[in-house]
Design a protein around this motif. Sequence first.
Motif, short mmCIF file in Angstrom:
data_model
loop_
_atom_site.label_atom_id
_atom_site.label_comp_id
_atom_site.label_asym_id
_atom_site.label_seq_id
_atom_site.Cartn_x
_atom_site.Cartn_y
_atom_site.Cartn_z
N TYR A 90 45.44 24.14 -14.61
CA TYR A 90 44.05 24.30 -15.05
C TYR A 90 43.67 23.23 -16.07
CZ TYR A 90 42.87 28.66 -12.72
OH TYR A 90 42.58 29.59 -11.80
N LEU A 101 35.37 22.73 -7.40
CA LEU A 101 35.93 23.49 -6.27
C LEU A 101 37.44 23.36 -6.22
CD1 LEU A 101 33.36 22.85 -3.39
CD2 LEU A 101 33.86 25.00 -4.57
N THR A 102 37.92 22.11 -6.48
CA THR A 102 39.37 21.88 -6.49
C THR A 102 40.05 22.75 -7.55
OG1 THR A 102 38.92 19.63 -5.86
CG2 THR A 102 41.14 20.09 -6.62
N ILE A 156 39.00 25.50 -8.81
CA ILE A 156 38.97 26.91 -8.44
C ILE A 156 40.02 27.19 -7.37
CG2 ILE A 156 37.59 28.67 -7.28
CD1 ILE A 156 35.15 27.38 -8.71
N ILE A 157 40.05 26.34 -6.33
CA ILE A 157 40.95 26.62 -5.20
C ILE A 157 42.40 26.33 -5.57
CG2 ILE A 157 41.60 25.89 -2.88
CD1 ILE A 157 38.51 25.35 -2.50
N LEU A 158 42.65 25.10 -6.06
CA LEU A 158 44.04 24.71 -6.37
C LEU A 158 44.61 25.57 -7.49
CD1 LEU A 158 46.15 22.64 -5.53
CD2 LEU A 158 45.38 21.19 -7.41
N THR A 188 43.66 28.49 -8.55
CA THR A 188 43.87 29.87 -8.12
C THR A 188 45.10 29.98 -7.23
OG1 THR A 188 41.49 30.06 -8.15
CG2 THR A 188 42.70 31.86 -7.11
N ALA A 189 45.22 29.02 -6.29
CA ALA A 189 46.37 29.06 -5.37
C ALA A 189 47.68 28.98 -6.15
CB ALA A 189 46.28 27.91 -4.37
N LYS A 228 50.43 31.93 -6.51
CA LYS A 228 51.83 31.73 -6.11
C LYS A 228 52.77 32.08 -7.25
CE LYS A 228 54.66 28.35 -3.69
NZ LYS A 228 55.52 29.41 -3.21
#
Lengths: 132, 558
Positions: free
Chosen positions: B14, B246-247, B249-251, B253-254, B258
């Motif tokens: 983050y 967006l990156t 949020i997506i990355l 969060t992913a 994990k």
Amino acid sequence: MRTTKVLIVDDEVEFASTLSERLSLRKYDAKAVYCAEDAFAIARSNPPDVVLLDLKIPGMEGTEIGKIIKQFNPAIQIILLTGESENKIISENLGKDISDYIVKPVEIGELTKKIDNAMKEKEKLDHSKGQP
Amino acid sequence: MRIWKKLMVGFGVYVTLAAIIGIFAYVELRTITKRFTVVEVADDITNIILEVRRFEKNFLLYKDDDTFQEIKKYLAVLTDDTDKIRKEIIKEVGTDNYEMMKNAIAEYDFQINILSKNFKLQKEFISKIGVLTRSIEKNLSGDVLNSFLIVRKYEKNLMIYRDKDIYATLINTLNSPKFATAEVNRYRSLINGLFKLYREEQSSIEKIRSKARNIQTFTEDLSKRERANITTILSRSAILLLFAVLTIIILGTAVNIKIANSIATPLKQLEGITKKIATADFSKRIDVRGKDELASLGTAFNQMQDQLQNTMRFLELANEKLRESRAQLVETEKLATLGRFSAGVAHEINNPLAIINEKAGLMKDYIDMSEDFPNKEKFNVMLNAIFDSVRRCSSITHRILGFARKTDITPEAINLNSLVNEVLKFLEKEILYKSIRLELELSEALPVIKSDKIQLQQVFLNIIKNAADAVEEGGLIRISTGIKNNTTFQVSVEDNGYGIPKEMLKNIFEPFFTTKEKGKGTGLGLSISYGIIKKLGGNILVKSEQNKGTTFTVEIPV
């Protein structure tokens, strides 16, 4: 061979008296007493050759009685009457104060054989004693 | 990976992404700001050019020095400003164009200077012409003067229209011989000079206008270009920012999902297994993966579970053994109590039995001594029956007494094979008499056993005698010795005799139970043997099939 003097010491009166009578019929000089004191008295006054001694007389162990009787005459042969075939007391005293043992109820032939054997032993002892 | 590292990675993703976006946004803003400066300067330049053009008009109209100075001042500013955004301009339009612009400004400056000089000269020439013409007119008269006055008219027209034809007419007129004076010659050369200045002025003005237009177009173009650039940058930034968010949020969060999973999954597994353990289910183990704290926790947990399971198993085993030994103790105690009781009874019965024996014996003595009397033979038969019964009774009492007396075990070193052979010697006569086939399978590798020899002898005597009693003439007895699992001695006695009926198998160890004919067995042999073997911690197993045979197996712990 002179008459064998047999003393039966057993608190079972019927057993002792009957056995005494049966031995008497077989030409033994048999006598029955039912307590230790009587046994000692006889042993002193008229010493027997062979004593048939019950393993347990009230107030005293058979082996104790045997020991005392032997003090009057060590040549006296003692045969224990016992209820069971293998006994610690017998195995411990056999060959010392006790020369033999027989299991009740007794086979009369077997008993007379044992008495005769004991008598032979007694005579041997008397003989060696009489001729030092 | 360790948990804190995982958490740091999650946090770091983050932070890193946010930092990248921040830096990116900062750079973009800086670029836009710079671009705006360029735009501002370009706008300034455009304005200055417009100002210069305005003064230029005035200058061409009034030809005054003040306006000239203003133009010069603005040109200096223009040069400064151009230098200020030199880099941007070069970047935008290239060195050649920049140089061209610089040259244009220089040329403009140069031409303005020329023009200024030109204007001064024109004034000089005109005033000289004025002085000279007045002198000429004073010296001339008549036709010549009139002709000269016409020349003067041409001269005025020439100054106003600056026309080539007027100039030619004027010069032609002056070339006539009537004007062949030194003054007129001077006048002619002044007119020539003036006209030359006019022509030069014209050419300069054209150059100035052309250059001014060039500069104007250039700056306007620059400004336009910069604005277009800014718009492009802004829209690009907007798209990139959107993409970056967006990156994140997506990355982010992913990655965090994990990481959360990698922490939560083992914990869930641990929870499940713990619940299972709580219900004494040890079937599952933690599937240890990775090298983090949870993995070491898992390994430790598995070790703990192994230990726990071993302990549980050990405790169960110990409990089982305890139960067994307690049961055995109870059994031994029961046997001992029974033994003492039986011994008491046997002893009490034995004495009257002895009396019966003597009384009957005395009776027989007397009968034997007596003459024949009625039923003498009958009495003898009855007395013999009494003796038989006495013997039966006494064999029972003696066995009971013999067993009950032996409550203590006297252990000694025994070779089971020798023991079996010794026992067989006791039974030699019977085996020979019945022509029994004897098969011995005695294990040679049999270690010495510590046990009570006499009691074991009694046991095997009982069992082998039973076998001998069970077989027909010429029957088979097979005796084998061995060791099972290194923990238990086994002696098996197998016969092919008449066997034991199934329904009686459960009773064979009970006292006084016998399958033999009345008077042949006391029913105590197996009961006593069983008691002895139990006392020694062993067991007697029996397999039997009627008319096929019986196998007794004695097990004694090492």
